[in-house]
Design a protein around this motif. Sequence first.
Motif: not given
Length: 308
Positions: A79-88
């Motif tokens: 399942a895709a979940e809208n969890i914040p990511l710190d994309v470098v």
Amino acid sequence: MDETESEPTRWQVEAEQNGERIDKLLSDALDGVSRTQIQQWIKDGHARVDGRNVKPNYKLSGGQVVDLAIPDPEPLDIAAENIPLDVVYEDGDVIVINKPRGLVVHPAPGHYSGTLVNALMHHCKDLSGINGVMRPGIVHRIDKDTSGLLMIAKNDQAHASLAEQLKEHSVTRKYVALVHGNLQHDHGTIDAPIGRDSYDRKLYTVTDKNSKHAVTHFAVLERFDGYTLVELKLETGRTHQIRVHLKFIGHPLVGDPSYGRSKGMTMDGQALHAQILGFTHPRTGERLEFEAPIPEDMADLLHRLRNL
């Protein structure tokens, strides 16, 4: 078979590999793929020795030819979940993430949500399928309670390239850690094999029994009263390697719930941060290197030590 396969990859068994199990040979050759996944591929007939199907524990002889045709990945059902990511960093082949402490990297039986993979599935749909439906895109891991940089593959070509770089030890992986005690030497190397702890199968230990070669280099960055800040460079990437090696030399990580000490400075999770990650881009050949700042909780701990 109903499953479609990639073109097979071929290995010639060397004389020094005589008697080695086929699952071990393929596990060593495909560093980014779990041994469990490889064993399943062998059972499903995707790996052959001299054109014949074999079992995962089949012992090879020098001169034999091993072919592996990796099956096309199953449709991802995580399942895709809208969890914040710190994309470098991100492009069409690779994503580099600064993972926060406390975030599990991939789902496992009984724990199918709230992981980095769930977050990635929301962020982008194009992830490599080499590691199966539970670990799409995951080339390497860091522990739940370790923070820092991870590279994720968006396609199988990128995954294979990054996994090969890990196997060849050409990926730069530098960690910063706070450990108990004062290290006697300013720098050194811990070269000690790691395997499962015979008393607790969830843990690992330095052992000669059913172990894998493991090497960690260290350099002292700063000394405190009863603690040392060190930089650690991985040459190999075994499960819990840094944590086990530091315990082995008598300087366990501060806050480590499994290998650390109950007394003294502590924090929520071990004081270990994957600070620097460098690799060769799988498509362009450009050398990339990234650095993530020490997280706030670990920085606060260092501030307290500096002001004692």
